[in-house]
Enzyme design. Structure first.
Site, PDB file in Angstrom:
ATOM      1  N   SER A 132       0.864  -1.190   0.000  1.00  0.00           N
ATOM      2  CA  SER A 132       0.000   0.000   0.000  1.00  0.00           C
ATOM      3  C   SER A 132       0.890   1.227   0.000  1.00  0.00           C
ATOM      4  O   SER A 132       2.040   1.171   0.460  1.00  0.00           O
ATOM      5  CB  SER A 132      -0.859   0.005   1.270  1.00  0.00           C
ATOM      6  OG  SER A 132      -1.444   1.277   1.461  1.00  0.00           O
ATOM      7  N   TYR A 145      -0.985  -0.891  10.499  1.00  0.00           N
ATOM      8  CA  TYR A 145      -1.262  -1.259   9.104  1.00  0.00           C
ATOM      9  C   TYR A 145      -0.123  -0.776   8.203  1.00  0.00           C
ATOM     10  O   TYR A 145       0.423  -1.541   7.404  1.00  0.00           O
ATOM     11  CB  TYR A 145      -2.592  -0.650   8.643  1.00  0.00           C
ATOM     12  CG  TYR A 145      -2.867  -0.879   7.176  1.00  0.00           C
ATOM     13  CD1 TYR A 145      -3.177  -2.153   6.693  1.00  0.00           C
ATOM     14  CD2 TYR A 145      -2.788   0.168   6.246  1.00  0.00           C
ATOM     15  CE1 TYR A 145      -3.402  -2.377   5.347  1.00  0.00           C
ATOM     16  CE2 TYR A 145      -3.014  -0.049   4.894  1.00  0.00           C
ATOM     17  CZ  TYR A 145      -3.321  -1.321   4.451  1.00  0.00           C
ATOM     18  OH  TYR A 145      -3.537  -1.540   3.099  1.00  0.00           O
TER      19      TYR A 145
HETATM   20  N1  LIG Z   1      -8.728  -0.680  -1.023  1.00  0.00           N
HETATM   21  C1  LIG Z   1      -7.722   0.124  -0.770  1.00  0.00           C
HETATM   22  O1  LIG Z   1      -7.896   1.351  -0.707  1.00  0.00           O
HETATM   23  C2  LIG Z   1      -6.331  -0.434  -0.619  1.00  0.00           C
HETATM   24  C3  LIG Z   1      -5.251   0.463  -0.684  1.00  0.00           C
HETATM   25  C4  LIG Z   1      -3.959  -0.042  -0.545  1.00  0.00           C
HETATM   26  C5  LIG Z   1      -3.748  -1.390  -0.345  1.00  0.00           C
HETATM   27  N2  LIG Z   1      -4.817  -2.246  -0.269  1.00  0.00           N
HETATM   28  C6  LIG Z   1      -4.523  -3.670  -0.032  1.00  0.00           C
HETATM   29  O2  LIG Z   1      -5.150  -4.426  -1.052  1.00  0.00           O
HETATM   30  C7  LIG Z   1      -5.373  -5.760  -0.584  1.00  0.00           C
HETATM   31  C8  LIG Z   1      -6.776  -6.195  -0.966  1.00  0.00           C
HETATM   32  O3  LIG Z   1      -7.712  -5.394  -0.250  1.00  0.00           O
HETATM   33  P1  LIG Z   1      -9.057  -4.845  -0.904  1.00  0.00           P
HETATM   34  O4  LIG Z   1      -8.919  -3.384  -1.028  1.00  0.00           O
HETATM   35  O5  LIG Z   1      -9.429  -5.629  -2.087  1.00  0.00           O
HETATM   36  O6  LIG Z   1     -10.051  -5.099   0.330  1.00  0.00           O
HETATM   37  P2  LIG Z   1     -11.269  -6.109   0.534  1.00  0.00           P
HETATM   38  O7  LIG Z   1     -12.298  -5.870  -0.525  1.00  0.00           O
HETATM   39  O8  LIG Z   1     -11.670  -5.952   1.956  1.00  0.00           O
HETATM   40  O9  LIG Z   1     -10.616  -7.544   0.297  1.00  0.00           O
HETATM   41  C9  LIG Z   1      -9.764  -8.134   1.242  1.00  0.00           C
HETATM   42  C10 LIG Z   1      -9.629  -9.605   0.925  1.00  0.00           C
HETATM   43  O10 LIG Z   1      -8.720 -10.191   1.881  1.00  0.00           O
HETATM   44  C11 LIG Z   1      -9.327 -11.373   2.409  1.00  0.00           C
HETATM   45  N3  LIG Z   1      -8.887 -11.627   3.768  1.00  0.00           N
HETATM   46  C12 LIG Z   1      -8.811 -10.772   4.819  1.00  0.00           C
HETATM   47  N4  LIG Z   1      -8.412 -11.403   5.934  1.00  0.00           N
HETATM   48  C13 LIG Z   1      -8.228 -12.708   5.581  1.00  0.00           C
HETATM   49  C14 LIG Z   1      -7.839 -13.876   6.299  1.00  0.00           C
HETATM   50  N5  LIG Z   1      -7.566 -13.859   7.609  1.00  0.00           N
HETATM   51  N6  LIG Z   1      -7.754 -15.054   5.631  1.00  0.00           N
HETATM   52  C15 LIG Z   1      -8.037 -15.108   4.306  1.00  0.00           C
HETATM   53  N7  LIG Z   1      -8.411 -14.038   3.581  1.00  0.00           N
HETATM   54  C16 LIG Z   1      -8.504 -12.856   4.209  1.00  0.00           C
HETATM   55  C17 LIG Z   1     -10.827 -11.097   2.358  1.00  0.00           C
HETATM   56  O11 LIG Z   1     -11.540 -12.327   2.285  1.00  0.00           O
HETATM   57  P3  LIG Z   1     -12.482 -12.961   3.432  1.00  0.00           P
HETATM   58  O12 LIG Z   1     -12.995 -11.825   4.268  1.00  0.00           O
HETATM   59  O13 LIG Z   1     -13.540 -13.675   2.664  1.00  0.00           O
HETATM   60  O14 LIG Z   1     -11.576 -13.876   4.167  1.00  0.00           O
HETATM   61  C18 LIG Z   1     -10.948 -10.348   1.031  1.00  0.00           C
HETATM   62  O15 LIG Z   1     -11.053 -11.254  -0.029  1.00  0.00           O
HETATM   63  C19 LIG Z   1      -5.096  -5.737   0.929  1.00  0.00           C
HETATM   64  O16 LIG Z   1      -3.841  -6.291   1.184  1.00  0.00           O
HETATM   65  C20 LIG Z   1      -5.095  -4.240   1.257  1.00  0.00           C
HETATM   66  O17 LIG Z   1      -4.280  -3.956   2.369  1.00  0.00           O
HETATM   67  C21 LIG Z   1      -6.090  -1.792  -0.401  1.00  0.00           C
END
Ligand SMILES: NC(=O)c1ccc[n+]([C@@H]2O[C@H](COP(=O)([O-])OP(=O)(O)OC[C@H]3O[C@@H](n4cnc5c(N)ncnc54)[C@H](OP(=O)(O)O)[C@@H]3O)[C@@H](O)[C@H]2O)c1
Length: 252
Positions: A132, A145
């Site tokens: 991130s 985080y």
């Molecule tokens: N969205 C943003 O603004 C943003 C910005 C920078 C970086 N990121 C990074 O992008 C990545 C994806 O996030 P996203 O934005 O797509 O958010 P999201 O829609 O909340 O997706 C997160 C995913 O991670 C899975 N997950 C979380 N905890 C888990 C666990 N203990 N075991 C297995 N799976 C787990 C969730 O699946 P389940 O809940 O079904 O397990 C879900 O599929 C993350 O690493 C996040 O830090 C996001």
């Protein structure tokens, strides 16, 4: 050819799965919410001629990471995408320790374990770790985080350099998104003051960067500009600005 994507039940991970299936990869999709994975599998197999394997795994549990490897090692993974992760906004002293340890296990330990285990079987391949922009600088009120994502950035870059020097044909990229429209904000209890991009765009830029063997991928112009500015601005100046922006959100 199989690609394994963690956190595929939502957001950026779901998009990685869709776009890799479109490119002809068989995929292994991992998350806790099996029902979401089933729906995704149904959609993908209806539209693309690829195999989809579902793994319901809680990556915050070390033994579950080992189980994932044991159950998937025979697929000869060519692409590993460590995408699962979550954040939490709040003062460090207010966020329950258990929640933070869970975050460290999911955002760091799972990435570390899966990379270690799958890498040893890869002669040729690609690893994409999702960090991130929050990992590029200290991130007050998302302190833990941000620190987990700093680990991922330095871990990925160091490992990529090592593999290059050893002439191993495995490339490691790290994706550093700014705000992306997913379920992340709901889980983290936050919102960003910067412009959001779609999960589709984020995943496309991430995959393009991975295939072009970019080491660090920042998927939007404004975030690239910010990160560049960050390189030339002392942390002492950045911290109060970040603190001001973040604490305003806490007061909402
Ligand atoms: N969205 C943003 O603004 C943003 C910005 C920078 C970086 N990121 C990074 O992008 C990545 C994806 O996030 P996203 O934005 O797509 O958010 P999201 O829609 O909340 O997706 C997160 C995913 O991670 C899975 N997950 C979380 N905890 C888990 C666990 N203990 N075991 C297995 N799976 C787990 C969730 O699946 P389940 O809940 O079904 O397990 C879900 O599929 C993350 O690493 C996040 O830090 C996001």
């Amino acid at each position: 050819m199989y690609a394994l994507i963690t956190g595929a039940s939502s957001g950026i991970g779901r998009e990685f799965a869709l776009q890799l299936a479109k490119r002809g990869y068989n995929i292994i999709i991992v998350a806790r919410r099996e029902i979401r994975l089933e729906e995704l599998k149904k959609f993908i197999t209806k539209h693309y001629d690829v195999d989809v394997v579902i793994k319901e795994i809680d990556l915050s549990i070390k033994e579950e990471c080992y189980r994932l490897y044991d159950e998937c090692k025979d697929y000869k993974i060519k692409i590993l995408i460590n995408n699962a992760g979550f954040g939490k906004i709040g003062y460090f002293e207010d966020i329950p320790l258990e929640e933070e340890l869970n975050m460290i296990n999911t955002n760091i330990s799972a990435v570390h374990i899966l990379t270690k285990l799958f890498l040893k079987d890869m002669n040729k391949g690609k690893i994409l770790n999702v960090a991130s922009i929050a990992g590029l600088q200290p991130c007050p009120t998302m302190t833990t985080y941000g620190a987990t994502k700093s680990y991922i950035i330095n871990f990925s870059r160091g490992l990529n350099y090592e593999l290059k020097r050893k002439k191993k044909e495995v490339h490691v990229s790290v994706l550093c998104p700014g705000p992306v429209n997913t379920e992340f904000d709901k889980v983290a209890n936050t919102d960003f003051s910067l412009k959001y991009i779609s999960a589709k765009k984020c995943a496309r830029i991430g995959l393009d960067g991975l295939f072009k063997k970019k080491e660090i991928i920042i998927p939007s112009f404004s975030i690239k500009a910010l990160s560049l500015a960050g390189k030339f601005t002392p942390v002492k100046l950045i911290q109060p600005i970040e603190y001001y922006i973040q604490t305003r959100k806490l007061k909402k």
